[in-house]
Design an enzyme around this catalytic site. Sequence first.
Site, PDB file in Angstrom:
ATOM      1  N   ARG A 141      57.907  47.098  14.148  1.00 35.61           N
ATOM      2  CA  ARG A 141      56.743  47.763  14.076  1.00 35.61           C
ATOM      3  C   ARG A 141      55.600  46.782  14.100  1.00 35.61           C
ATOM      4  O   ARG A 141      54.472  47.068  13.455  1.00 35.61           O
ATOM      5  CB  ARG A 141      56.459  48.931  13.269  1.00 35.61           C
ATOM      6  CG  ARG A 141      57.277  50.072  13.600  1.00 35.61           C
ATOM      7  CD  ARG A 141      57.476  50.491  14.827  1.00 35.61           C
ATOM      8  NE  ARG A 141      58.430  51.614  15.076  1.00 35.61           N
ATOM      9  CZ  ARG A 141      59.738  51.650  15.333  1.00 35.61           C
ATOM     10  NH1 ARG A 141      59.973  50.186  15.917  1.00 35.61           N
ATOM     11  NH2 ARG A 141      60.503  52.349  15.692  1.00 35.61           N
ATOM     12  N   SER A 183      53.481  58.699  13.403  1.00 35.30           N
ATOM     13  CA  SER A 183      54.116  58.232  11.973  1.00 35.30           C
ATOM     14  C   SER A 183      52.610  57.655  11.211  1.00 35.30           C
ATOM     15  O   SER A 183      52.192  56.731  11.793  1.00 35.30           O
ATOM     16  CB  SER A 183      54.958  57.410  12.046  1.00 35.30           C
ATOM     17  OG  SER A 183      55.836  58.094  12.750  1.00 35.30           O
ATOM     18  N   GLU A 253      50.696  52.751   9.925  1.00 31.97           N
ATOM     19  CA  GLU A 253      51.150  52.525  11.144  1.00 31.97           C
ATOM     20  C   GLU A 253      49.979  52.819  12.032  1.00 31.97           C
ATOM     21  O   GLU A 253      49.629  52.503  13.258  1.00 31.97           O
ATOM     22  CB  GLU A 253      52.290  53.356  11.524  1.00 31.97           C
ATOM     23  CG  GLU A 253      53.065  52.596  12.716  1.00 31.97           C
ATOM     24  CD  GLU A 253      54.440  53.280  12.640  1.00 31.97           C
ATOM     25  OE1 GLU A 253      54.733  54.060  13.768  1.00 31.97           O
ATOM     26  OE2 GLU A 253      55.241  53.061  11.993  1.00 31.97           O
TER      27      GLU A 253
END
Length: 265
Positions: A141, A183, A253
Amino acid sequence: MNTKTIDFSKFSSIRIGPIVDVALIENDGVPEGHFIVGSANNLLVSPTPPPLMILSKQYDFIRLEEDGLHIGAATPGGRVVSFCKKHDIAHFEYLSKLPGTLGGMLKMNAGLKEYEIFNHLIAIRTQSGWKQKGEIEYGYRKTSINEVVFEAVFEAQKGYSVERYEMFAQMRSNQPNDPSAGSCFKNPPNDYAGRLIEAVGLKGKRVGAMAFSDVHANFLVNTGGGTYADALSLIEEAKIRVKAQFNIDLQCEVVIMDGKNLTKK
């Protein structure tokens, strides 16, 4: 410079934010001092955002060429999957369950489990020209991409899989239906952010109309009329409690767009 008026309380996936005139990126011209918003699927926009910009429809394209599959950075994931199904191209089935457009997916190396956007990437075209995959640092990520991406080219291998498509659909079936930015926190090494949030007693916790979902604790959801301040309050409380109980620093995130303090919390 052309602009587009965007109401982020309707445009962003979490349904929070002001009405703002956003600069349009056209013909590879990128205005200085602006921050790109993409399709606002992992954004929390404050009432006082910095200058913002968005790719024009010029960058919403997908075409098969000799060197691979070329996809514009403003192309939605669902459109990529439809194209790949029609042309029997493998490895993009998971994009059907990832919100947003290609540029944002590349910036954060989006994916599901071991399936990530960088797996079959060849190169990207940015403000400074083409960059090969090997020139870009990337991991879970995250990437070293720090400029606007205009398009990317991927390996085009035969073998679209209905089975993989259905598997990804099942993997996302436990997500809440309320508006969210996806998320909220990255999973720490060898653990899950949702487990940590639940363990400190915040699953289902509400502040105003914002809550950590009682369906999946790592989803910060807007139950109707939620505000930026309420969302930020819950994010900070989760970070404080998890740090105190587990000595783990949760990393957002969600990208927080605040003109006074632009950060990825």
